[in-house]
Design an enzyme around this catalytic site. Structure first.
Site, mmCIF file in Angstrom:
data_model
loop_
_atom_site.group_PDB
_atom_site.id
_atom_site.type_symbol
_atom_site.label_atom_id
_atom_site.label_comp_id
_atom_site.label_asym_id
_atom_site.label_seq_id
_atom_site.Cartn_x
_atom_site.Cartn_y
_atom_site.Cartn_z
ATOM 1 N N GLY A 45 3.106 53.399 87.927
ATOM 2 C CA GLY A 45 4.462 53.693 87.499
ATOM 3 C C GLY A 45 4.449 54.064 86.026
ATOM 4 O O GLY A 45 3.526 53.682 85.289
ATOM 5 N N GLN A 50 7.999 54.895 77.702
ATOM 6 C CA GLN A 50 6.567 54.775 77.449
ATOM 7 C C GLN A 50 5.951 56.080 76.946
ATOM 8 O O GLN A 50 4.816 56.083 76.473
ATOM 9 C CB GLN A 50 5.836 54.325 78.717
ATOM 10 C CG GLN A 50 6.190 52.910 79.131
ATOM 11 C CD GLN A 50 5.418 52.526 80.365
ATOM 12 O OE1 GLN A 50 5.831 52.827 81.475
ATOM 13 N NE2 GLN A 50 4.286 51.865 80.166
ATOM 14 N N CYS A 106 0.515 46.512 82.046
ATOM 15 C CA CYS A 106 1.382 47.582 81.564
ATOM 16 C C CYS A 106 0.562 48.539 80.700
ATOM 17 O O CYS A 106 -0.215 48.092 79.853
ATOM 18 C CB CYS A 106 2.530 46.983 80.751
ATOM 19 S SG CYS A 106 3.692 48.203 80.103
ATOM 20 N N LEU A 107 0.756 49.836 80.908
ATOM 21 C CA LEU A 107 0.030 50.830 80.119
ATOM 22 C C LEU A 107 0.342 50.723 78.629
ATOM 23 O O LEU A 107 -0.506 51.044 77.800
ATOM 24 C CB LEU A 107 0.347 52.240 80.622
ATOM 25 C CG LEU A 107 -0.085 52.548 82.060
ATOM 26 C CD1 LEU A 107 0.432 53.917 82.495
ATOM 27 C CD2 LEU A 107 -1.587 52.452 82.213
ATOM 28 N N HIS A 148 9.498 46.560 87.414
ATOM 29 C CA HIS A 148 8.713 46.639 86.174
ATOM 30 C C HIS A 148 9.122 47.891 85.381
ATOM 31 O O HIS A 148 9.387 47.801 84.179
ATOM 32 C CB HIS A 148 7.215 46.679 86.514
ATOM 33 C CG HIS A 148 6.328 46.795 85.328
ATOM 34 N ND1 HIS A 148 5.587 45.736 84.853
ATOM 35 C CD2 HIS A 148 6.053 47.838 84.505
ATOM 36 C CE1 HIS A 148 4.896 46.137 83.791
ATOM 37 N NE2 HIS A 148 5.165 47.411 83.571
ATOM 38 N N GLU A 149 9.196 49.033 86.057
ATOM 39 C CA GLU A 149 9.586 50.271 85.378
ATOM 40 C C GLU A 149 11.055 50.228 84.963
ATOM 41 O O GLU A 149 11.420 50.721 83.897
ATOM 42 C CB GLU A 149 9.307 51.491 86.262
ATOM 43 C CG GLU A 149 7.852 51.673 86.645
ATOM 44 C CD GLU A 149 6.878 51.609 85.481
ATOM 45 O OE1 GLU A 149 7.219 52.068 84.362
ATOM 46 O OE2 GLU A 149 5.758 51.098 85.675
ATOM 47 N N HIS A 152 11.630 48.722 81.668
ATOM 48 C CA HIS A 152 11.381 49.632 80.536
ATOM 49 C C HIS A 152 12.642 50.396 80.135
ATOM 50 O O HIS A 152 12.894 50.578 78.944
ATOM 51 C CB HIS A 152 10.270 50.630 80.869
ATOM 52 C CG HIS A 152 8.895 50.092 80.722
ATOM 53 N ND1 HIS A 152 8.392 49.618 79.527
ATOM 54 C CD2 HIS A 152 7.891 49.962 81.622
ATOM 55 C CE1 HIS A 152 7.147 49.226 79.697
ATOM 56 N NE2 HIS A 152 6.814 49.400 80.965
#
Length: 192
Positions: A45, A50, A106-107, A148-149, A152
């Site tokens: 995702g 991000q 997480c990226l 999760h996304e 953000h």
């Protein structure tokens, strides 16, 4: 085009993202770039904050999680085989089900993984890439990736779900990430 992932510490990761309209500049290209960036970073995702855009846009491909599972493993997951979807202007209508724990990463916060408790299902109102409005129920791991996304675009991070002591123990690692003292195999952007 592969875009750099914004690292922990950047203000955009804490901003409440804004809804966009169908005439948002170069939206199809942005979505294409987000898919390319997510795959190049080995993510499932990716949210617009991000990549340094404070807009309510994220992409999810939970099919990758189920790849390689045998039939008995897939049978344990009601959301298998997953989804590949664009979410624009998403808003949660309802969270439901038991809280359950899953190890998340997480990226934007590389090399840190922690168990996070989230609801089993989410009823989400959103627009697809053609701005067709939908209200859909998601469950299991797919719901988790979406939540999760979704965090953000609401200016939250998965570490916000951790107990204060756990966050305190991660402070040194988080400070290093925000200062760029981390090595990853994808492009990142660090705050000064």
């Amino acid at each position: 085009m592969i875009l750099p992932i914004v690292a922990y510490g950047a203000p955009v990761l804490r901003a409440m993202a804004k809804d966009i309209s169908a005439d948002y500049a170069d939206l199809p290209k942005l979505i294409e770039d987000m898919w390319e960036t997510m795959y190049a970073s080995n993510g499932v995702g990716l949210a617009a904050p991000q990549i340094n855009r404070a807009i309510r846009l994220f992409v999810v491909d939970s099919t990758q999680i189920f790849e390689g599972m045998d039939a008995s493993e897939l049978a344990e997951h009601p959301d298998a085989p997953g989804i590949k979807r664009v979410f624009i202007n998403a808003h949660i209508e309802k969270l439901d089900g038991e809280l359950w724990s899953y190890n998340e990463g997480c990226l934007s916060i590389p090399k840190i993984r922690e168990d996070v408790w989230r609801e089993e299902t989410v009823l989400l109102r959103y627009c697809d890439e053609n701005f067709v409005e939908k209200t859909e129920l998601f469950e299991g791991i797919t719901a988790r990736v979406i939540l999760h996304e979704y965090d953000h675009i609401d200016g939250k991070l998965f570490i916000d779900h951790l107990k204060p002591l756990k966050r305190k123990l991660l402070k040194g690692k988080l400070d290093d990430i925000s200062k760029g003292k981390i090595r990853v195999d994808y492009k990142m952007m660090f705050s000064k």
